[in-house]
Design an enzyme around this catalytic site. Sequence first.
Site, PDB file in Angstrom:
ATOM      1  N   VAL A 567       0.600  13.435  13.029  1.00  0.00           N
ATOM      2  CA  VAL A 567       1.081  14.749  12.526  1.00  0.00           C
ATOM      3  C   VAL A 567       0.137  15.874  12.312  1.00  0.00           C
ATOM      4  O   VAL A 567       0.599  16.808  12.175  1.00  0.00           O
ATOM      5  CB  VAL A 567       1.988  14.343  11.479  1.00  0.00           C
ATOM      6  CG1 VAL A 567       3.211  13.353  11.890  1.00  0.00           C
ATOM      7  CG2 VAL A 567       1.376  13.925  10.217  1.00  0.00           C
ATOM      8  N   ASP A 568      -1.183  15.371  12.412  1.00  0.00           N
ATOM      9  CA  ASP A 568      -2.248  16.167  12.300  1.00  0.00           C
ATOM     10  C   ASP A 568      -2.897  16.672  13.319  1.00  0.00           C
ATOM     11  O   ASP A 568      -2.290  16.331  14.673  1.00  0.00           O
ATOM     12  CB  ASP A 568      -3.191  15.856  11.188  1.00  0.00           C
ATOM     13  CG  ASP A 568      -3.798  14.457  11.658  1.00  0.00           C
ATOM     14  OD1 ASP A 568      -3.517  13.836  12.747  1.00  0.00           O
ATOM     15  OD2 ASP A 568      -4.882  13.836  10.540  1.00  0.00           O
ATOM     16  N   ASP A 569      -3.862  17.328  13.359  1.00  0.00           N
ATOM     17  CA  ASP A 569      -4.534  17.777  14.535  1.00  0.00           C
ATOM     18  C   ASP A 569      -5.815  16.763  15.374  1.00  0.00           C
ATOM     19  O   ASP A 569      -6.699  17.398  15.378  1.00  0.00           O
ATOM     20  CB  ASP A 569      -5.345  19.122  14.476  1.00  0.00           C
ATOM     21  CG  ASP A 569      -4.118  20.467  14.508  1.00  0.00           C
ATOM     22  OD1 ASP A 569      -3.174  20.409  15.035  1.00  0.00           O
ATOM     23  OD2 ASP A 569      -4.486  21.249  13.546  1.00  0.00           O
TER      24      ASP A 569
END
Length: 698
Positions: A567-569
Site C-alpha cells: 500500500v506504499d510506494d
Amino acid sequence: SGDIFRSRPVMVNDLTTTHHHLCHLESTLPYKLSKLKALATADDDLVLPAQDFSQQAHVPSFEKYLEMYKRSIEDPAGFWSEIASEFYWKKKWGQEVYSENLDITKGKINIEWFKGGITNICYNCLDKNINSGNGEKIAIHWEGNEPGVDGFLTYNQLLDRVCQLANCLKDNGVKKGDSVIIYLPMLMELPIAMLACARIGAVHSVVFAGFSAESLVQRIMDCKPKIVITCNAVRRGKKVINLKDIVDAALAESSQNGISVGLCLTYANESAMKKEATKWQKGRDVWWQDVVSEYSTKCDVEWVDAEDPLFLLYTSGSTGKPKGVLHTTGGYMIYTATTFKYAFDHKPSDIYWCTADCGWITGHSYVAYGPLLNGATVVVYEGAPNYPDPGRCWDIVDKYKVTLFYTAPTLVRSLMRDGNEYVTRYSRKSLRVLGSVGEPINPSAWRWFFNVVGDSRCPISDTWWQTETGGFMITPLPGAWPQKPGSATFPFFGVQPVIVDEKGKELEGECSGYLCIKSSWPGAFRTLYGDHERYETTYFSAFPGYYFSGDGCSRDNDGYHWLTGRVDDVINVSGHRIGTAEVESALVLHPQCAEAAVVGVEHEVKGQCIYAFVTPNEGVAYSEDLRKSLVVSVRTHIGAFAAPDKIHWAPGLPKTRSGKIMRRILRKIASRQLDELGDTSTLADPNVVDQLIALADK
Ligand code: WTA
C-alpha cells in the site's frame, strides 16, 4: 484469465458445521478464527489436505494448530523457551525471555528475545548437527548452471570449509561486531561465507549479485566493511557476468569517498572466467583458493549474546536510500528454525530446494539458516531456472529427489506459460510440499502449481513475510487445514496479525485494510542500522501500538488471510522489492531528464512491472536513444532487475497546486484505465492528463 494479477478473496459459500471444541479455543484467541469448514465439500475453492499427508505431519489437524497457537499467544515466553531449549546455548538466557515496546507513544521501540543467552548460530547449524551423528549427511547439493556440473558438501565438510574461511577472516583482522560484505552468486561459497562470519561474530551483509556498482558503494559506505568477499564472474544461462569489475568500480568509488576496504577476497569461479582474465589490484585482491585452504579446519566459536547482531540486509523502502534491516542472533535463530520445520513439515529424510538467491532475505532464512538449523539437505542452484530449457527445475527435482520445493509466483507463472510439456516429461514423484513467496500468488498460478507441478498431491505453503520479519508470519501448515488458492491462510505460532482501517482501528470478521502485527515475535528485526529513528517512524508510527507491514490484506469469513500487495510506494517486480523513489532518483540522474515519476503496473509474469513517466529537459526530443539511455541509467544506479519496462514521455506530470505528484492518476494512465481517472479538477494544470493520454503509445 481474469485473476492473473492479484489474488482476490474467494468466498466459501456454505458455512459449516461447527466443532464445539474449536469454538471453545477460538473464543480465547485475539481475533476470530474461522469455524473450520466441514470436510468433504464440493466447493472448488477449498483444497483439502490428503489424509495420509495429515497423518504424518508435524501438525496433523486444525485442532492441534489451535492448541499450539493458543499457547503461543497466551504464553509466548513458555512456548518459545521450550523450543529454544532444543538448541545449544553456552549460557541460558536471563529470567525475562523477551521484552518489548511496540508502542511509540510509550517511548523507544524495543524488541529483545532470549537476552543474556549466549550462543552461536553457526555452531547450531553445523557442530550441533555433527555432534548428534549427522556429520556424514549431505548439507548442500550444489548444482551448477551447466547441467552435469555439480558438487556436494556433508555437514563435516561444510564445517571444515567454514572454519578455514573463518580463520582466514580472523587472520585478516575481522573481529566480533565487524561487518563483512558478501557479493557472491549462488556458489557454495556464499552460505560458507555467511556461516564463517557468524562463527566469529562478524556481521555479514550480503548484497545480491545483481546490484550495480553504485548500489554496492551505497552499502559499503553505510556499513563500512573490513573485507569484501566476491568472485570473478558467474554464468547465468548463457550470460557471463563479470562481478569483479563491478566490485572494482565500487571499491574505487568508496575509497574516493573515504572508505577503503583493505581486502577483496575473490573466489576464482573458473567455469565462468579464467583467473588470468580477471583484473587485479595487487595488495588488495587475494584469490580465495590461494589462501583459504591453508588455514586450519578447526575454528573456535565466538560466543555471542542473543541480541548481538547477526546480519544486515538492505531493502527498499518507499522513500530515500535503502534501509539496513538488522537481525540479531538468538531470536532469529529460533524463529527461522521453527518456521522452516513447520511450514514445510520438514523431516530428516527430506531434500529441500529453495530457488531464491541468498542475496535476499528468503535465501538468508530459507536457503541457509532455517534449513541448516534443522539439519536439512539443501539444494543450491547457481543458474537460471529456465536454462537450458524451461524443464530445468524439474530436471533438478528428479536428479536430487527433491521433496520440498520453494519458489516465487513469478517463476510459476513464467513456467506455466512455457507449457505443461516441460513439467510432465519429468517424474517429480519425490515432491511432497510446494512453497511460494514474494508476492500474492494468483489463484490460476496456484492451481497450475498444485495440479501440474504437484500432481494435485502436494500442499502449497504460500508464506507471507518480509525482510523485516525474519521468517514466515502468515502461512499454511501443510496438512493441518484446507487451503484456498491464493490465500496465505493463518498466522504462524506467536504471530498476531491485525487488520486496521486508516484510523488504526482493528477490524473484525470479514474485512479489508492495512496489515499490522500486534506484539513481537522472535524473528523481528531490531532496528535499521544506524537509524533507529527511521525504524520507528517507518514501521511503528502509522498505527501506534503495532508493527505496520506496508501491505494491504483482507480476511474472509473463515478467517483466511488474503494479501493484496503493497500500500506504499514500493513496487514488487518478480518478488523483488523496489522503491519508486530509488528508480526516480536513478532516472533524474540522467543529464537529460528533468523529472520522473514511477508507478507499478500489473504484469502477467512479473506480478508488477516498472512504468516510468519521464519529462526530458527543455528542448530535448523524445527518442529511442534517450529511452534506452534512461533505462541504462537505472541499470547502472540500481541494477538490471530494476530497469523500467516502459518509459512514457511526459511533457508535464499531474500535480496538485501544492506541487504533489498525483500518482493515483499516473497509475490509472499506466494501466490504461482511462475511464477511471477520477477527479482531475484539483490539478494545477488539468491539461497535463490529456497530453499524457495522447502520448501513451508513443
Ligand atoms: C510481498 C520477501 C503476498 C509483500 C520474503 C511483502 C507477499 C514483501 C508474500 C516483502 C506472499 C512476500 N503473499 N505477498 N506470500 N510474500 N510478499 O522484504 O508485499 O523482499 O511486504 O521479503 O513481499 O518483500 P521482501
